[in-house]
Design an enzyme around this catalytic site. Structure first.
Site, PDB file in Angstrom:
ATOM      1  N   GLU A  15       0.794  -1.222   0.000  1.00  0.00           N
ATOM      2  CA  GLU A  15       0.000   0.000   0.000  1.00  0.00           C
ATOM      3  C   GLU A  15       0.831   1.278   0.000  1.00  0.00           C
ATOM      4  O   GLU A  15       0.434   2.270  -0.587  1.00  0.00           O
ATOM      5  CB  GLU A  15      -0.952   0.010   1.217  1.00  0.00           C
ATOM      6  CG  GLU A  15      -2.064  -1.027   1.170  1.00  0.00           C
ATOM      7  CD  GLU A  15      -3.087  -0.730   0.096  1.00  0.00           C
ATOM      8  OE1 GLU A  15      -3.295   0.458  -0.210  1.00  0.00           O
ATOM      9  OE2 GLU A  15      -3.677  -1.677  -0.446  1.00  0.00           O
ATOM     10  N   SER A  71     -56.084 -15.480  38.328  1.00  0.00           N
ATOM     11  CA  SER A  71     -56.035 -16.172  39.617  1.00  0.00           C
ATOM     12  C   SER A  71     -54.642 -16.319  40.184  1.00  0.00           C
ATOM     13  O   SER A  71     -54.474 -16.639  41.368  1.00  0.00           O
ATOM     14  CB  SER A  71     -56.671 -17.565  39.476  1.00  0.00           C
ATOM     15  OG  SER A  71     -58.056 -17.447  39.203  1.00  0.00           O
TER      16      SER A  71
END
Length: 796
Positions: free
Chosen positions: A210, A487
């Site tokens: 690079e 319940s």
């Protein structure tokens, strides 16, 4: 007169003399009317002619010689005093004419005796003037360049690179109760790695391919830029970048990816500033952690995991060369999509490394001979794991400890929790099993939420907030949902406070037609039995006895007990429907699990929590949980209520939740459809919500089942005693597999009372219950684990 002679430069001569009176450093510019010297000569001739003093005759030859163009007839000036005779006048006129011709000749030619000196001086002046212009132009160019450089320096200095001052977002991890990471939290796809942990071969490979002069240039490479510019000019477009690693870093972090000279100019400015602000190693580390490597991966760590299924630290030379070749064109050189091109690119990188003396010939030969062996990530990534639990962890971190979501996702925290991975996985497996859930219309599935916690500590072991795919920070039905509990609320609102007020399991309750100020509850089977024991009322989940008992003990007693269990009730809930879970706002599974956990924990409620502590990645503790503890009831009442709920599971409405060979207690809950015209045709054949809340000596769980939006085509045809109870059984069976069986703890007070009762009476040895002396009737129901207190008395 020729043009050359008209415009040539000449020195100035005094009138009437043959000398050149050129002043030092002085020159004269030619004009279209002749030189200045000629003008002065003519003026001198005129003066001499006037001094000669003619007798009044106008001599044209004299006027012409002197350059006097006075019109004819004009009178001449008078003779000077002392001049006598015609001879003297003629002599003076002759001398004047001679002087005039001499002056004119001197004006046209160099002074006598000077030779080519005047010509040389003219050339010298010309050269001096040319040099002066060159110097002036040079100074102007220098000034313009200096001004441009100054402006550029000011512009570069003003660029904002503060983003580089902040570390790259680092993922946080959720840790289970054993300190093992179980989920990753991140706002970024980047997992940053320090440069020291990146193999030298990978660093050298990237530099070689690079930016080979990376450690030598000042952020930009003049030769690379020039080469790229020439290629771009030939191509007529911006094709070659010529960018250094520093420029690529600047582009990735600060600029768009468009190809324009303006962007390249900005890129150059950012690169210069970055190069002055950071060392080369720091720049390389930032670059390697932020560059794109294809397949949706940024940074070397993500790329290493994606392509080779390993950490970047474990990469070989050949693998490093593969990754180094990707940033130029990740799609083109992808080893997944184009293995041949990837191999060619890798070998190019290796050859560049050898050429630049990063590797030896032997290392090059060995690496080039290796094939590209991909081993993609096998799905073991922790990102996105256990979303319901993680979502609640994030909520808790924000609400209790003041962390922001951004901090949680980017600071690399270690969030230690009470999660038991075995329990969490068991719950998730159950929720992935569609056969355990009722069928539902294809447009909207029946939903559910579950919470499992350790009642002894309050630590949440597992959370499942939905069925099916879950979205990030989506609605969590286990912790955020609020529904009427039916319940399952009776032990909290009625039976728990009733035991504190002196009622026992054998207390007789009313079960007949009931109308209290217009409130007329009905039992779920539509029948009445006149009178039932409290034990039977709990086991069979009768409604009328519960409402009657709440009315007897007082609504305030029920509301206070519920509030002590950690459930806030608004004033609107102060009515008898509280006995049946008819709440104005409802409760969440998490709230119900925490409340029942207090019953299972001998009356002591531990505040439910997921987070135990939060540390940095280095282990520094930032916060540590200190769960609140509250007393719900006395141990003896909690134990009595536990026995009642244990019998409910053993042979009552919650029998579907019974565990084979393991004690369990719990209560079902079902809420009916609203009494509206929409549901009139459905009647009691459908339900809106179904619950089961229960516990074992180790864990407490609350499970809700229902639709997010209930309507005439989306409603339940099951009850809490069916599907939710089965889900409880499945989760507990898998979560407690290989866990030793234990009994519910018996309070010391109860233990002493039982021992005294055994000494006084032989009841219990023949299989009859100590409370009633009646034989236990199983009613053909499957054998389940008997309550501890009962088993001990039968064994005597």
């Amino acid at each position: 007169m020729s043009l050359f002679r008209m415009f040539r430069w000449r020195p100035t001569a005094k009138p009437g003399t043959g000398s050149s009176p050129k002043r030092e450093g002085q020159s004269y510019r030619a004009s279209s009317g002749g030189s200045r010297a000629a003008d002065e000569a003519r003026q001198a001739a005129r003066s001499t002619w006037r001094r000669a003093g003619s007798t009044g005759q106008d001599d044209p030859s004299r006027r012409q010689a002197a350059g006097d163009f006075r019109p004819p007839g004009r009178k001449a000036r008078e003779t000077a005093p002392g001049d006598t005779g015609e001879a003297a006048a003629r002599k003076e006129r002759a001398n004047a004419a001679t002087d005039s011709r001499a002056a004119a000749r001197e004006a046209r030619e160099p002074a006598p005796g000077s030779g080519s000196t005047a010509a040389r001086e003219t050339k010298k002046a010309r050269r001096f003037r040319g040099r002066r212009w060159l110097w002036t132009a040079g100074l102007l160019c220098f000034a313009a360049g200096a001004a441009g450089l100054g402006a550029a320096a000011v512009w570069v200095r003003g660029l904002d690179i503060s983003k580089l001052e902040h570390p790259l977002p680092e993922p946080s991890f959720v840790m289970d109760a054993g300190g093992k990471p179980v989920s990753q939290l991140s706002s970024s796809r980047i997992v940053p790695v320090p440069l020291g942990q990146i193999p030298l071969d990978l660093r050298n490979a990237v530099v070689a391919v690079e930016d080979r002069r990376f450690y030598d240039h000042a952020g930009f490479d003049v030769w690379s830029i020039g080469r790229a510019l020439i290629r771009d000019l030939k191509a007529g477009a911006l094709e070659e970048g010529g960018s250094t690693i520093t420029q690529q870093l600047a582009k990735n972090l600060f600029l768009d990816s468009d190809k324009s000279f303006n962007r390249k100019f900005k890129e150059l400015g950012y690169a210069i500033k970055i190069n002055f602000a950071y060392s080369k190693d720091e720049i390389l580390e930032l670059y390697l952690n932020s560059i794109y490597f294809g397949e949706g991966r940024w940074g070397v760590e993500g790329a290493a995991q994606q392509y080779f299924g390993k950490s970047v630290q474990q990469l070989t030379l050949a693998e490093s060369a593969v990754l180094a070749g990707l940033p130029k064109a990740p799609s083109l050189y992808s080893p997944v999509r184009h293995p041949d091109k990837a191999l060619e690119r890798r070998n190019l990188v290796l050859s560049l490394m050898k050429e630049q003396h990063f590797i030896s010939d032997a290392a090059y030969d060995k690496a080039v001979a290796e094939p590209i062996a991909l081993k993609p990530n096998n799905g073991e990534s922790l990102k996105g794991r256990h979303p319901s639990y993680v979502d609640y962890v994030m909520d808790e971190a924000e609400k209790l400890y003041g962390f922001t979501e951004q901090q949680i996702l980017t600071l690399g925290l270690r969030i230690h929790t009470a999660m038991d991975l075995k329990v969490q996985q068991a719950a998730e497996e159950v929720y992935r099993t569609d056969a355990l859930f009722p069928q539902s219309p294809p447009d909207r599935p029946v939903q559910s939420g579950a919470v499992v916690l350790d009642q002894r500590t309050g630590g949440i072991r597992a959370i499942v907030g939905a069925r099916g795919d879950q979205t990030y920070r989506g609605f969590n039905r286990a912790t955020e949902l609020k529904r009427q509990p039916g319940s399952s609320f009776k032990p909290l609102a009625v039976y728990g406070p009733a035991l504190e007020l002196g009622y026992t399991p054998e207390s007789i309750l009313y079960d007949g037609q009931l109308d209290i100020s217009g409130y007329r509850p009905k039992d779920w089977d539509g029948q009445t039995r006149g009178q039932v024991s409290l034990r039977e009322a709990v086991m069979r989940s009768w409604n009328i006895p519960a409402v009657w008992l709440l009315n007897e003990i007082g609504i305030d007693a029920g509301m206070n007990y519920v509030r002590k269990a950690g459930i806030a009730l608004p004033p609107a809930d102060r009515n008898l429907s509280l006995a049946l879970g008819g709440l104005s706002e409802g409760v969440s599974p998490l709230q119900m699990a925490q409340a029942y956990g207090a019953i299972a924990n001998e009356g002591v409620m531990q505040n439910a929590h997921a987070i135990t502590k939060i540390t940095t990645k280095d282990g520094h503790t930032l916060v540590e949980a200190k769960p609140l503890t509250a007393k719900l009831t006395e141990p003896v009442y909690a134990y009595t209520l536990t026995r009642l709920l244990q019998e409910t599971v053993a042979q009552g409405a919650g029998i579907a939740a019974a565990l084979s060979g393991r004690p369990a207690a719990g209560k079902t809950g079902t809420t009916q459809l609203p009494a509206t015209a929409e549901f009139e045709a459905i009647g009691r054949n459908g339900a809106k919500d179904a619950w089961f809340v229960g516990f074992t000596p180790e864990l407490t769980a609350a499970i809700w089942l229902g639709y997010d939006q209930t309507d005439k085509t989306h409603y339940l045809t099951t009850s809490g005693g069916a599907v939710p109870a089965q889900l409880f059984r499945e989760i507990m069976t898998r979560a407690l597999k290989d866990t030793p069986v234990t009994d519910f703890p018996v309070p010391e007070e109860v233990r002493r009372a039982l021992e005294e009762a055994q000494l006084r009476s032989p009841l219990g040895r023949d299989g009859r219950t100590p409370e009633t002396g009646e034989p236990q009737e199983r009613g053909g129901q499957p054998e389940t684990h008997r309550p501890g207190w009962l088993r001990k008395k039968q064994d005597n």
